[in-house]
Design a protein around this motif. Sequence first.
Motif, mmCIF file in Angstrom:
data_model
loop_
_atom_site.group_PDB
_atom_site.id
_atom_site.type_symbol
_atom_site.label_atom_id
_atom_site.label_comp_id
_atom_site.label_asym_id
_atom_site.label_seq_id
_atom_site.Cartn_x
_atom_site.Cartn_y
_atom_site.Cartn_z
ATOM 1 N N GLY A 44 0.798 -1.216 0.000
ATOM 2 C CA GLY A 44 0.000 0.000 0.000
ATOM 3 C C GLY A 44 0.829 1.263 0.000
ATOM 4 N N VAL A 45 2.157 1.145 0.111
ATOM 5 C CA VAL A 45 3.041 2.307 0.026
ATOM 6 C C VAL A 45 2.940 2.875 -1.382
ATOM 7 N N PRO A 46 2.644 4.174 -1.528
ATOM 8 C CA PRO A 46 2.480 4.724 -2.881
ATOM 9 C C PRO A 46 3.719 4.570 -3.763
ATOM 10 N N GLY A 47 4.903 4.857 -3.207
ATOM 11 C CA GLY A 47 6.081 4.780 -4.060
ATOM 12 C C GLY A 47 7.379 4.703 -3.290
ATOM 13 N N CYS A 48 8.436 4.301 -3.996
ATOM 14 C CA CYS A 48 9.766 4.302 -3.400
ATOM 15 C C CYS A 48 10.815 4.469 -4.493
ATOM 16 N N SER A 49 11.978 4.915 -4.069
ATOM 17 C CA SER A 49 13.103 5.116 -4.966
ATOM 18 C C SER A 49 14.291 4.362 -4.387
ATOM 19 N N VAL A 50 15.056 3.710 -5.260
ATOM 20 C CA VAL A 50 16.072 2.756 -4.818
ATOM 21 C C VAL A 50 17.413 3.044 -5.485
ATOM 22 N N ALA A 51 18.470 2.981 -4.690
ATOM 23 C CA ALA A 51 19.833 3.118 -5.210
ATOM 24 C C ALA A 51 20.695 2.006 -4.638
ATOM 25 N N VAL A 52 21.508 1.379 -5.485
ATOM 26 C CA VAL A 52 22.438 0.339 -5.043
ATOM 27 C C VAL A 52 23.809 0.620 -5.641
ATOM 28 N N VAL A 53 24.815 0.633 -4.777
ATOM 29 C CA VAL A 53 26.206 0.788 -5.192
ATOM 30 C C VAL A 53 26.942 -0.486 -4.815
ATOM 31 N N TYR A 54 27.710 -1.009 -5.759
ATOM 32 C CA TYR A 54 28.446 -2.249 -5.500
ATOM 33 C C TYR A 54 29.834 -2.167 -6.136
ATOM 34 N N LYS A 55 30.847 -2.345 -5.308
ATOM 35 C CA LYS A 55 32.239 -2.324 -5.757
ATOM 36 C C LYS A 55 32.556 -1.080 -6.588
ATOM 37 N N GLY A 56 32.131 0.059 -6.065
ATOM 38 C CA GLY A 56 32.473 1.334 -6.669
ATOM 39 C C GLY A 56 31.624 1.746 -7.850
#
Length: 496
Positions: A44-56
């Motif tokens: 039911g959460v309207p929205g989300c934003s996602v960031a992933v950093v891996y090994k630089g």
Amino acid sequence: MIKNLVLTFCLLTLTFQSAQADPDLEGTLPKWRRLIASAVKESGVPGCSVAVVYKGEVVMLEGFGITNVDKPSPVTPDTVFQLASCSKPIATTCVAALVGEKKLTFDTRIQGLDPDFALYDPWVTAHITVRDLCSHRSGLPGQAGNELEELGFDQAAILRALRYLPLENRFRDSYSYSNFGITAGVEAATDGQFQQVVQDKIFTPLGMTSSSARYEDYARRPDRAMAHILEKGKAYQRYERKPDAQAPAAGVSSTARDLTRFLLLHLGKGKVDGRQIVAAEALQETYLPVMRTGFNPATFSTGFYALGWAVAYDRHGRTEIKHSGAFSTGSRSQIVLIPEAELGIAILSNAFPSGLPEALSQGLIDLLLDGSEADLKSVMALNDLVGNGMAGMVAESLALSSRPATARAARPPASYEGSYANDYFGPARIAGMNLEFGANFAVSAPLQPWDGDTFFLQADLSDGPLVTLVKFDADLNGFTLDGLDDWDTGHFKRVK
């Protein structure tokens, strides 16, 4: 000597490289992406934003859902979210930049930075340091100052009022999470200019062009996520949180794209794009455990609070450096660093109560680092567990039932009218059985008969309703606001 040994151990721990085989990014991220989309819809959460950093490298940067249920537009990596308490590690990173420039240390005493700062205990006032306030071991009650902010007081008035609160916890011996404690420490370290200093030392050098510690900047962004309250799985947009008074603790707004720069800074030991933005040793010091926060039976390990960061150890012994953020008005966020795996995660969402950021970050860790199959059921179980634990924060208690059946009549209105004073909450006045108090008497509500010299009051504050009983002394020389009397500070004396 002990501090140096601990720091050396921490450095060795954080730079240790995992011996496990490199995870399969190409196989993992599509699974996680599908999991996020399903969890957003299911929760039911309207929205989300996602960031992933891996090994630089930035390996994922994506938006899901919508910014506002009333005026829907898609969430993107450039949608600005309020970070709430995920502001804290950004604030202490800002202080670390100053420490690296030798302008102070984390053990600099607050009175050496701000001679006017005071707490209830004079000895504590004389000895308290930046480290004490930024690790929540000052002795201040956890909610100290929060209610003053809701009543419209600015930062200067709130920090000055802290001296009137008895220290209910033992200095340097008790952990008590305090927004205005960490605000006091960071503002002292930045000479009362945190909002500008964090811009100069962190946001501008890192190219975080959409980030700010000023509410007005967030409010001007056309692509911003609005806060939502979740009720029975449905989201409602009701409140707008203006957290400038506690800017270092909760006032930062940012985007997933900008936060990739912050993640790279920490995983790169203060260096991004070949430039040393923050001295490595000063930055590492923010990860040093200071206060024990509790025991996690799932991982058989103890959790700690460092400087603006929570430090924990997962079931594989990996160090997790993280922080979650929440506004009960409708925001949730989390930032996670796993230095051993060179992994950084930032998840921003726009609803409360919810545990979606924690559930999704754990889902990625399970998939990417442990090779286990995180599924929607397990993610939603963790979402519900965390969200239910926060549900009590949605509003003030509304447990006051109907007026007593045998209620006594009140005295004539003129008996209660007049001016009143309180060291912590400031002045109040009653005229025409209407109570006014707060900053510049901004809160105004009628006193409704309840039982004799006790009245019912409901007032709309910035974070929701204040519902309380107002109890007058037998001699009418003062009254107590029950809902604001957590530390015996809710009594107002009549001004003769």
